[in-house]
Design a protein around this motif. Sequence first.
Motif, PDB file in Angstrom:
ATOM      1  N   ALA A   1      62.860  41.912  42.440  1.00 55.85           N
ATOM      2  CA  ALA A   1      62.926  40.477  43.197  1.00 55.85           C
ATOM      3  C   ALA A   1      62.450  40.710  44.673  1.00 55.85           C
ATOM      4  O   ALA A   1      62.243  40.069  45.292  1.00 55.85           O
ATOM      5  N   VAL A   2      62.950  42.012  44.900  1.00 56.10           N
ATOM      6  CA  VAL A   2      62.869  42.492  46.500  1.00 56.10           C
ATOM      7  C   VAL A   2      61.723  43.684  46.552  1.00 56.10           C
ATOM      8  O   VAL A   2      61.875  44.327  47.568  1.00 56.10           O
ATOM      9  N   ALA A   3      61.177  43.766  45.556  1.00 51.00           N
ATOM     10  CA  ALA A   3      60.221  44.996  45.277  1.00 51.00           C
ATOM     11  C   ALA A   3      60.997  46.328  45.761  1.00 51.00           C
ATOM     12  O   ALA A   3      60.383  47.137  46.686  1.00 51.00           O
ATOM     13  N   LEU A   4      61.956  46.656  45.180  1.00 55.39           N
ATOM     14  CA  LEU A   4      62.914  47.775  45.735  1.00 55.39           C
ATOM     15  C   LEU A   4      61.923  49.146  45.572  1.00 55.39           C
ATOM     16  O   LEU A   4      61.623  49.363  44.217  1.00 55.39           O
ATOM     17  N   PRO A   5      61.822  50.092  46.704  1.00 49.15           N
ATOM     18  CA  PRO A   5      61.041  51.090  46.340  1.00 49.15           C
ATOM     19  C   PRO A   5      61.712  52.282  45.550  1.00 49.15           C
ATOM     20  O   PRO A   5      62.063  53.235  46.166  1.00 49.15           O
ATOM     21  N   PHE A   6      61.878  52.154  44.393  1.00 52.94           N
ATOM     22  CA  PHE A   6      62.732  53.117  43.709  1.00 52.94           C
ATOM     23  C   PHE A   6      62.235  53.028  42.323  1.00 52.94           C
ATOM     24  O   PHE A   6      62.268  51.945  41.571  1.00 52.94           O
ATOM     25  N   PRO A   7      62.429  54.206  41.463  1.00 49.51           N
ATOM     26  CA  PRO A   7      61.919  54.458  40.089  1.00 49.51           C
ATOM     27  C   PRO A   7      63.009  53.976  39.126  1.00 49.51           C
ATOM     28  O   PRO A   7      63.570  54.948  38.382  1.00 49.51           O
ATOM     29  N   LEU A   8      63.388  52.747  39.225  1.00 45.69           N
ATOM     30  CA  LEU A   8      64.795  52.298  38.632  1.00 45.69           C
ATOM     31  C   LEU A   8      64.602  52.254  37.138  1.00 45.69           C
ATOM     32  O   LEU A   8      65.340  52.811  36.381  1.00 45.69           O
ATOM     33  N   ALA A   9      63.585  51.882  36.666  1.00 39.56           N
ATOM     34  CA  ALA A   9      63.332  51.921  35.093  1.00 39.56           C
ATOM     35  C   ALA A   9      63.404  53.399  34.447  1.00 39.56           C
ATOM     36  O   ALA A   9      64.133  53.580  33.566  1.00 39.56           O
ATOM     37  N   GLN A  10      62.840  54.463  35.294  1.00 36.14           N
ATOM     38  CA  GLN A  10      62.971  55.810  35.004  1.00 36.14           C
ATOM     39  C   GLN A  10      64.372  56.350  35.127  1.00 36.14           C
ATOM     40  O   GLN A  10      64.937  57.089  34.159  1.00 36.14           O
ATOM     41  N   GLN A  11      65.050  55.916  36.046  1.00 41.98           N
ATOM     42  CA  GLN A  11      66.421  56.221  36.348  1.00 41.98           C
ATOM     43  C   GLN A  11      67.492  55.556  35.204  1.00 41.98           C
ATOM     44  O   GLN A  11      68.091  56.317  34.660  1.00 41.98           O
ATOM     45  N   LEU A  12      67.187  54.416  34.886  1.00 42.31           N
ATOM     46  CA  LEU A  12      68.193  53.854  33.910  1.00 42.31           C
ATOM     47  C   LEU A  12      67.790  54.482  32.338  1.00 42.31           C
ATOM     48  O   LEU A  12      68.891  54.435  31.476  1.00 42.31           O
ATOM     49  N   SER A  13      66.550  54.952  32.168  1.00 47.75           N
ATOM     50  CA  SER A  13      66.368  55.276  30.889  1.00 47.75           C
ATOM     51  C   SER A  13      66.161  56.789  30.898  1.00 47.75           C
ATOM     52  O   SER A  13      65.525  57.347  29.902  1.00 47.75           O
ATOM     53  N   ARG A  14      66.783  57.496  31.718  1.00 49.77           N
ATOM     54  CA  ARG A  14      66.804  59.024  31.733  1.00 49.77           C
ATOM     55  C   ARG A  14      67.394  59.708  30.605  1.00 49.77           C
ATOM     56  O   ARG A  14      68.151  59.185  29.961  1.00 49.77           O
ATOM     57  N   ARG A  15      67.103  60.841  30.158  1.00 50.93           N
ATOM     58  CA  ARG A  15      67.491  61.653  29.164  1.00 50.93           C
ATOM     59  C   ARG A  15      68.243  62.811  29.538  1.00 50.93           C
ATOM     60  O   ARG A  15      67.495  63.600  30.319  1.00 50.93           O
ATOM     61  N   ASP A  16      69.336  63.185  29.312  1.00 54.81           N
ATOM     62  CA  ASP A  16      70.130  64.361  29.707  1.00 54.81           C
ATOM     63  C   ASP A  16      70.180  64.375  31.385  1.00 54.81           C
ATOM     64  O   ASP A  16      70.135  65.594  31.964  1.00 54.81           O
ATOM     65  N   GLY A  17      70.180  63.442  31.964  1.00 59.30           N
ATOM     66  CA  GLY A  17      70.256  63.317  33.560  1.00 59.30           C
ATOM     67  C   GLY A  17      68.820  63.530  34.214  1.00 59.30           C
ATOM     68  O   GLY A  17      68.597  63.580  35.324  1.00 59.30           O
ATOM     69  N   GLU A  18      67.621  63.851  33.387  1.00 65.60           N
ATOM     70  CA  GLU A  18      66.442  63.827  33.908  1.00 65.60           C
ATOM     71  C   GLU A  18      65.457  62.813  33.690  1.00 65.60           C
ATOM     72  O   GLU A  18      65.707  62.234  32.683  1.00 65.60           O
ATOM     73  N   LEU A  19      64.587  62.468  34.760  1.00 65.16           N
ATOM     74  CA  LEU A  19      64.074  61.334  34.664  1.00 65.16           C
ATOM     75  C   LEU A  19      62.405  61.692  33.977  1.00 65.16           C
ATOM     76  O   LEU A  19      61.979  62.595  34.189  1.00 65.16           O
ATOM     77  N   PHE A  20      61.908  60.729  33.270  1.00 75.57           N
ATOM     78  CA  PHE A  20      60.627  61.071  32.622  1.00 75.57           C
ATOM     79  C   PHE A  20      59.668  59.743  32.892  1.00 75.57           C
ATOM     80  O   PHE A  20      60.482  58.471  33.201  1.00 75.57           O
ATOM     81  N   ALA A  21      58.499  59.849  33.024  1.00 77.03           N
ATOM     82  CA  ALA A  21      57.415  58.694  33.106  1.00 77.03           C
ATOM     83  C   ALA A  21      56.710  58.557  31.817  1.00 77.03           C
ATOM     84  O   ALA A  21      56.249  59.549  31.276  1.00 77.03           O
TER      85      ALA A  21
END
Length: 301
Positions: free
Chosen positions: A53-73
């Motif tokens: 809603a505020v176009a937050l410049p952050f990979p939040l989907a990747q952060q919330l779906s991370r595996r073992d603490g690492e982000l994937f795309a």
Amino acid sequence: TGDAAAGAPAAGVADPVAAAGELLAAIDADGIDPRGTVEEALAAAELSRAAGAVALPFPLAQQLSRRDGELFAVVGSLADAPLIVDHADRVASVVALDGRTAPIVSRDPLDGKLSRFTAAVTVAGGGATDAIPLTDVALQLDLQAAYVIGALESAVALTVEHTSQRRQFGRPLSSFQALRFQVVEASLACRGALQLLRFTLWRLHEAPADALADGLGLRLQMQEAAKRVLQVAHQLHGAMGFANEHDLPFLTRGIQPALRLPLDYEATTDALLQHVDLTGFETLYGRFTPGVPAPTPTAPV
């Protein structure tokens, strides 16, 4: 939304991505486990929606779906060239739609106006090194859709405000029936995508075998909604909708990577059809099973 959404430092903010990360850490965003329960999955989606809603410049989907603490795309295929990843500096690996993963070994930032944080990445020469469940792939697609839906809702709200205040021929724009219909259609497109998002997250836990088909279907619906909402919003704002003094163009730019990566509209359609042909799909009238001919209708006795 302004400068932060476009990726340029806002007043007093040297690094908007780092600032966004600190904000999310302050509210313990990492404490949400969308794989745990439906309720937590919905909470993750609401956080992604609020960020969009505020176009937050952050990979939040990747952060919330991370595996073992690492982000994937998520990417369409490991064989794609080039592989384009948003916020690649924070992502450790890429995952194809079939679940195969490969670590990122180099990043070449693109720094485009519509893709401020994207980069062309190179993965390890040996290709896939592991595979993850397709539910994890679907989860990231779902949360990415939530981010876009939040931005679309803001675009509709800005359009409602503009048409209520802007006057033409001595009357507010909102008094013209044809324009009201367009705004209603845009609003309904948003609401439909939001309801499908919530249903898809419920299905993620209730029917995980169909998670990827559901996630691709949600992505397709989100892209269709975005096309309608942004078309109406920019048309009714006129030239103002493209001016940097207004929030609408920042919202539009901010969601372009999420709309185009990992798959644009046509590629999403192809991927969904191919996946359904391979694995089947639950419909309102029973399960579609590939290779099984439809029953032949019989004449009533």
